[in-house]
Structure formats: structure tokens, C-alpha cells
Design an enzyme around this catalytic site. Structure first.
Site, PDB file in Angstrom:
ATOM      1  N   LYS A 150      -5.792   7.305   3.263  1.00 44.40           N
ATOM      2  CA  LYS A 150      -6.494   6.014   3.391  1.00 44.40           C
ATOM      3  C   LYS A 150      -5.511   4.848   3.265  1.00 44.40           C
ATOM      4  O   LYS A 150      -5.553   3.919   4.057  1.00 44.40           O
ATOM      5  CB  LYS A 150      -7.582   5.944   2.310  1.00 44.40           C
ATOM      6  CG  LYS A 150      -8.393   4.672   2.324  1.00 44.40           C
ATOM      7  CD  LYS A 150      -9.731   4.850   1.641  1.00 44.40           C
ATOM      8  CE  LYS A 150      -9.646   4.849   0.124  1.00 44.40           C
ATOM      9  NZ  LYS A 150      -9.333   3.530  -0.462  1.00 44.40           N
ATOM     10  N   SER A 151      -4.621   4.914   2.269  1.00 42.83           N
ATOM     11  CA  SER A 151      -3.684   3.796   2.059  1.00 42.83           C
ATOM     12  C   SER A 151      -2.775   3.613   3.272  1.00 42.83           C
ATOM     13  O   SER A 151      -2.528   2.484   3.716  1.00 42.83           O
ATOM     14  CB  SER A 151      -2.818   4.068   0.832  1.00 42.83           C
ATOM     15  OG  SER A 151      -3.611   4.082  -0.320  1.00 42.83           O
ATOM     16  N   GLY A 163     -11.564  -2.510  -1.081  1.00 38.13           N
ATOM     17  CA  GLY A 163     -10.706  -3.422  -1.842  1.00 38.13           C
ATOM     18  C   GLY A 163      -9.345  -3.572  -1.194  1.00 38.13           C
ATOM     19  O   GLY A 163      -8.758  -4.661  -1.185  1.00 38.13           O
ATOM     20  N   ARG A 183     -16.027  -7.165  -7.427  1.00 42.73           N
ATOM     21  CA  ARG A 183     -14.710  -6.719  -7.922  1.00 42.73           C
ATOM     22  C   ARG A 183     -13.739  -7.902  -8.038  1.00 42.73           C
ATOM     23  O   ARG A 183     -13.803  -8.853  -7.262  1.00 42.73           O
ATOM     24  CB  ARG A 183     -14.154  -5.631  -6.997  1.00 42.73           C
ATOM     25  CG  ARG A 183     -15.018  -4.373  -7.049  1.00 42.73           C
ATOM     26  CD  ARG A 183     -14.530  -3.301  -6.101  1.00 42.73           C
ATOM     27  NE  ARG A 183     -13.218  -2.799  -6.465  1.00 42.73           N
ATOM     28  CZ  ARG A 183     -12.516  -1.950  -5.714  1.00 42.73           C
ATOM     29  NH1 ARG A 183     -13.004  -1.519  -4.560  1.00 42.73           N
ATOM     30  NH2 ARG A 183     -11.341  -1.528  -6.104  1.00 42.73           N
ATOM     31  N   GLN A 194      -2.278  -2.728  -4.597  1.00 48.22           N
ATOM     32  CA  GLN A 194      -2.975  -3.748  -3.807  1.00 48.22           C
ATOM     33  C   GLN A 194      -2.409  -5.129  -4.113  1.00 48.22           C
ATOM     34  O   GLN A 194      -2.191  -5.928  -3.205  1.00 48.22           O
ATOM     35  CB  GLN A 194      -4.477  -3.696  -4.093  1.00 48.22           C
ATOM     36  CG  GLN A 194      -5.094  -2.393  -3.605  1.00 48.22           C
ATOM     37  CD  GLN A 194      -6.587  -2.315  -3.842  1.00 48.22           C
ATOM     38  OE1 GLN A 194      -7.175  -3.195  -4.468  1.00 48.22           O
ATOM     39  NE2 GLN A 194      -7.202  -1.261  -3.344  1.00 48.22           N
ATOM     40  N   ASP A 237      -6.779   7.199  -8.514  1.00 49.33           N
ATOM     41  CA  ASP A 237      -7.976   7.573  -7.738  1.00 49.33           C
ATOM     42  C   ASP A 237      -8.438   9.002  -8.029  1.00 49.33           C
ATOM     43  O   ASP A 237      -9.540   9.390  -7.631  1.00 49.33           O
ATOM     44  CB  ASP A 237      -7.700   7.426  -6.238  1.00 49.33           C
ATOM     45  CG  ASP A 237      -7.531   5.963  -5.841  1.00 49.33           C
ATOM     46  OD1 ASP A 237      -7.993   5.077  -6.582  1.00 49.33           O
ATOM     47  OD2 ASP A 237      -6.923   5.714  -4.777  1.00 49.33           O
ATOM     48  N   LYS A 249     -13.235  -0.321 -10.110  1.00 47.70           N
ATOM     49  CA  LYS A 249     -13.117   0.334  -8.803  1.00 47.70           C
ATOM     50  C   LYS A 249     -14.455   0.214  -8.059  1.00 47.70           C
ATOM     51  O   LYS A 249     -15.268  -0.629  -8.414  1.00 47.70           O
ATOM     52  CB  LYS A 249     -12.691   1.796  -8.994  1.00 47.70           C
ATOM     53  CG  LYS A 249     -11.259   1.947  -9.524  1.00 47.70           C
ATOM     54  CD  LYS A 249     -10.243   1.492  -8.491  1.00 47.70           C
ATOM     55  CE  LYS A 249      -8.827   1.628  -8.996  1.00 47.70           C
ATOM     56  NZ  LYS A 249      -7.847   0.994  -8.111  1.00 47.70           N
TER      57      LYS A 249
HETATM   58  C1  S3P Z   1      -4.697   1.410  -3.015  1.00 45.31           C
HETATM   59  C2  S3P Z   1      -4.309   1.148  -4.286  1.00 45.31           C
HETATM   60  C3  S3P Z   1      -5.070   1.535  -5.477  1.00 45.31           C
HETATM   61  C4  S3P Z   1      -6.131   2.571  -5.168  1.00 45.31           C
HETATM   62  C5  S3P Z   1      -6.869   2.282  -3.907  1.00 45.31           C
HETATM   63  C6  S3P Z   1      -5.918   2.174  -2.720  1.00 45.31           C
HETATM   64  C7  S3P Z   1      -3.849   0.959  -1.901  1.00 45.31           C
HETATM   65  O1  S3P Z   1      -5.684   0.403  -6.018  1.00 45.31           O
HETATM   66  O2  S3P Z   1      -7.038   2.691  -6.241  1.00 45.31           O
HETATM   67  O3  S3P Z   1      -7.810   3.325  -3.627  1.00 45.31           O
HETATM   68  O4  S3P Z   1      -4.002   1.464  -0.777  1.00 45.31           O
HETATM   69  O5  S3P Z   1      -3.010   0.070  -2.121  1.00 45.31           O
HETATM   70  P1  S3P Z   1      -4.861  -0.519  -7.068  1.00 45.31           P
HETATM   71  O6  S3P Z   1      -3.547  -0.721  -6.481  1.00 45.31           O
HETATM   72  O7  S3P Z   1      -5.620  -1.803  -7.172  1.00 45.31           O
HETATM   73  O8  S3P Z   1      -4.860   0.258  -8.357  1.00 45.31           O
END
Ligand code: S3P
Length: 449
Positions: free
Chosen positions: A38-39, A111, A140, A187, A335, A362
Site C-alpha cells: 500500500k505504501s 491517511g 484523525r 507520513q 500496522d 489509526k
Molecule cells: C504509512 C505510514 C504509517 C502506516 C500507514 C502507512 C505510509 O503511518 O501506519 O498505514 O505509507 O507512510 P505513520 O507513518 O503515520 O505511522
């Protein structure tokens, strides 16, 4: 009793997932694949949109979250072909060239879409944007990115002083800065680095612990000047940057593989191989913890694919012991904590998870929700302010539980149900499609093999 082990009922917009463990032994066997990371999927779409030239993405996650990213960047002027796993083509429009969209940008449940996009929008001088999300995302915290962007000169408005979406953004020429982030969040880090792309000079983020580094890797692959100092957990981007379209091959998501790793570890007689999983060291905390708990997991066929380490992960059942999960490893498995809580419920001894207050903000409050839902199944879980305490070894029994519209809760409870006696009914199972559209199909596949 006969009938399917796994079945799905749909009513209006909701899905109810029923999992019945047969009284005769059930084992999980076979070779499976999980959808794209996903990231990495979000970042490939975003950088593709900001680059000049064409980006080809192979293995994109077709979940709801990347669809939100694709729709936002289409509205901002990028041409993105129909989403599929074989090949998605993004015709970028070049850094600084995003168009002012005619409507509100909607990040849905994601997010990552909203926070990363804010860094990009805030640095698009002279253009005005409005952004929102679903009810979960609108609750959030956005201050974690809005405040540092404001320090760079961004103009952002929203409820509670810009803490909550919907937000309005007036793009500006930002100033570079060194931001010591109070939280280890990819993020936050990525938002600021993306804002730094169009800012003259060096923009640096220092984190208290290392979070996932997919942005750093991909920005470099697209041609940006990105320097990493692992000693101090600092990353610097030098702007203004030029990004050039690339081919991105997205590996399977270790966060999705984690459900099968725990399933294989806890269900007696199981032997599963999850093929083509990304094993970037900033994401493999889950493997380290499962190994510490005594799980039998081996990495086969390790290789590097488009700059990311990849392996096939084989798991065989073995009884688990409790452990403590805390400190710098937390951002490397953030996660996976819901599914690790399931592993802990079946382990001998008491597992303590700390330093994970982030879970409360989350897609749901994952501390509260995992505690109440696992306890409904007979587990012995208590909430800590920043984690969970799980007394393992209780016999779990099927129950009626609720996902709280959170994809990782849905899937974690489904795996717990595989090892609970009787029948479990999970309400809100449609949430799985956020990050893992084929989850139920694979669940049927492994339970029927
Ligand atoms: C993500 C970072 C994580 C993770 C999210 C995806 C990303 O959040 O929990 O599912 O793709 O950068 P945080 O960086 O806010 O912990």
C-alpha cells in the site's frame, strides 16, 4: 456440522463474514500471493504524477486507498490509466504544475493520501485546494503535518485550527527547514520531504526512530537528491528537484502477508508460503517479533526488485511464547500490532505491547477495538494507555464481533476466528478492501486446501 468454513453475506453496503472452524482438524496449506504494498502504491502514483514523462507501475494495490490517491491526482491534472495489477501508466505533469481542481479532493479512508498530498499541495504556489476524507479520516489528527508545513510558510485552514479535515490550502513558495519530528511517522516525514521538493535549499526531517523509508528510496529512483543519515534518523532533500518518470514494480505488502504468517503459526499442521513479499528492513519488525515468539518462518529466494528487497516467506505451525513489543521497533511494525495481538492471544505467557499510542489514531482506535473484540471471543486482553497486555493461552470461542470499519481489525479477527471454536461473525467485513481486496477469497483458498 457441514457447510462452508468461510462465507460472506452482503446487505446494503455492508458485508458480514462468517468463519466456522470445523470440529475435525483444519490445516492451512499452499502457496499464496498478497496484493501490492500500500505504501509503495501510493508513492508510485504520487511521484508518477509529479514527474515529467511516463511512469509504469506493475503490481499496484487495487485497494480503496490507492484508488483515492489515483482519483485525487487525476483531479489535479495527472493522466492515470485504468487501475489494474499488470500495468498502470501515469503521465506526469511535472513538479509545480498541478492544476487547481474544480472540486474538493477526497482521500476517503486514507491517511497516507491526505497527509502526503498536503505537502505537495502546500508547496504549489498560487493555487487553492480543498481536501477531505471519510468520517474516520476527518477525525484523525492533521496537526502533525499542518504545523511543520506552517513553519515552512504554508497557509492551511481547517477545524480546530487546522487540526482536522476538511482543510483548505493556499499553495505558497515555502522555505526550507530542519524539522525534528516528535513522532516516528513515515507520513509526517514524507509530507515534509515532498514539500521540500519545490523549496529552494535543504529540507531535513529527523525522527526519534526510523520509520518506513519507501519515500526516500523512490524519490531517489525518480532522480531527487535525497540524503539519509541513519545514525541520527535524518533525511534531507535538496530542492528544487526534477523528477523523471520510472518503472516501479510493487512487491507484495508485508502488512497483508502478516495475516497469513500468524494464521500459519497458530493453526496446527499448517504450512504456507506467501510469495513475493517486500522485506524492506524498515517494515520487518513483524518478522523479528514472530521469530522471538518462536514462530517457524523462513525467507526463501531473497532478491532485490526495483530497489526494494523481496522474498517468499514460508511459515509452519509451531507453538508461540509471549514477548514484549516496545521501543524503536514499534514504527517498524505499527500496522501489524492488531495481528500480533492475535498471535499473543494464542501464545503461552503474557505479552506486553507498549510505546504504541499511535494506534489510537489509526483508522480506528486499534488499542480499544482489539481489546474489546478479542475479549468477546474469550481472550484476556487489557488496555494500556499506549498498548495492550495480553494473557495468552485462553481458549477462544466464536463470537459476534465488529470491524469498526477498520481493514486491519477485520482481517485480524478473521485469523483469530480460524483458531476459535465454533462460529465467528464479523460485521463490517467490507473494510478489508481498503488494503486487501482479495482477502476473503484467499481465506477460502487456504482453508479449503
Ligand atoms: C504509512 C505510514 C504509517 C502506516 C500507514 C502507512 C505510509 O503511518 O501506519 O498505514 O505509507 O507512510 P505513520 O507513518 O503515520 O505511522
Amino acid at each position: 456440522m457441514s457447510g462452508p468454513i468461510v462465507s460472506l453475506q452482503t446487505t446494503e453496503n455492508h458485508q458480514h463474514l462468517t468463519i466456522r472452524r470445523p470440529t475435525q482438524g483444519m490445516t492451512l496449506r499452499g502457496r499464496i500471493q498478497v496484493p501490492g504494498d500500500k505504501s509503495i502504491s501510493h508513492r508510485a502514483l504520487m511521484l508518477g504524477a509529479l514527474a515529467t514523462g511516463e511512469t509504469q507501475i506493475q503490481g499496484l494495490l487495487l485497494g480503496e486507498d490507492p484508488r483515492s490517491t489515483a482519483n485525487c491526482f487525476r483531479a489535479l491534472g495527472a493522466e492515470i490509466s485504468e487501475l489494474n495489477t499488470q500495468s498502470v501508466i501515469v503521465r506526469g505533469i511535472g513538479l509545480g504544475q498541478l492544476q487547481e481542481p474544480v472540486d474538493v479532493l477526497n482521500a476517503g479512508n486514507s491517511g497516507t493520501t491526505l497527509r502526503l498530498m498536503l505537502g505537495i499541495l502546500a508547496s504549489h504556489n498560487g493555487r487553492f485546494f480543498t481536501v477531505t476524507g471519510d468520517s474516520s479520516l476527518r477525525s484523525r489528527p492533521m496537526s502533525r503535518v499542518v504545523k511543520p508545513l506552517e513553519q515552512m510558510g504554508a497557509l492551511i485552514w481547517g477545524r480546530q485550527g487546522g487540526a482536522l479535515a476538511p482543510l483548505a490550502v493556499q499553495g505558497q513558495q515555502l522555505q526550507p527547514m530542519h524539522y525534528p519530528s516528535p513522532i516516528a511517522s513515515a507520513q509526517v516525514k514524507s509530507c515534509i520531504l515532498l514539500a521540500g521538493l519545490m523549496t529552494d535549499g535543504q529540507t531535513t526531517v529527523t525522527e526519534p526512530a526510523l520509520s518506513r523509508d519507501h519515500s526516500e528510496r523512490m524519490l531517489r529512483a525518480f532522480g531527487a537528491d535525497v540524503r539519509v543519515d541513519p545514525e541520527t534518523c535524518s533525511v534531507t532533500v535538496t530542492g528544487p528537484a526534477q523528477l523523471q518518470g520510472q518503472t516501479v514494480i510493487v512487491p507484495g505488502d508485508i502488512s497483508s502477508a502478516a495475516f497469513w504468517l500468524v494464521a500459519g503459526a497458530i493453526v496446527p499442521g499448517s504450512d504456507l508460503v506467501v510469495e513475493n513479499v517486500g522485506v524492506n528492513p524498515t517494515r520487518t519488525g513483524v518478522l523479528e517479533v514472530l521469530e522471538q515468539m518462536g514462530a517457524d518462518i523462513t525467507q526463501e529466494n531473497p532478491r532485490i526488485v526495483a530497489g526494494e528487497p523481496v522474498a517468499d516467506l514460508r511459515v509452519r505451525h509451531r507453538s508461540l511464547q509471549s514477548c514484549t513489543i516496545a521501543g524503536d521497533i514499534i514504527p517498524r511494525l505499527i500496522d501489524e500490532i492488531p495481528i500480533l495481538a492475535v498471535a499473543a492471544a494464542f501464545a503461552q505467557g503474557t505479552t506486553v505491547i507498549r510505546d504504541a499510542a499511535e494506534l489510537r489514531v489509526k483508522e480506528s482506535d486499534r488499542i480499544a477495538v482489539m481489546c474489546t473484540q478479542l475479549n468477546r471471543m474469550g481472550a484476556q486482553v487489557s488496555e494500556l494507555a499506549d498498548g495492550l497486555e495480553i494473557v495468552g493461552g485462553a481458549t477462544l470461542k466464536g463470537a459476534e464481533v465488529d470491524s469498526h470499519a477498520d481493514h486491519r481489525i477485520t482481517m485480524s479477527l478473521a485469523i483469530a476466528a480460524l483458531n476459535a471454536s465454533g462460529t465467528t461473525l464479523i460485521h463490517g467485513a467490507e473494510a478489508a478492501a481498503i488494503s486487501y481486496p482479495g482477502f476473503v477469497t484467499t481465506l477460502q483458498q487456504v482453508t479449503e486446501s
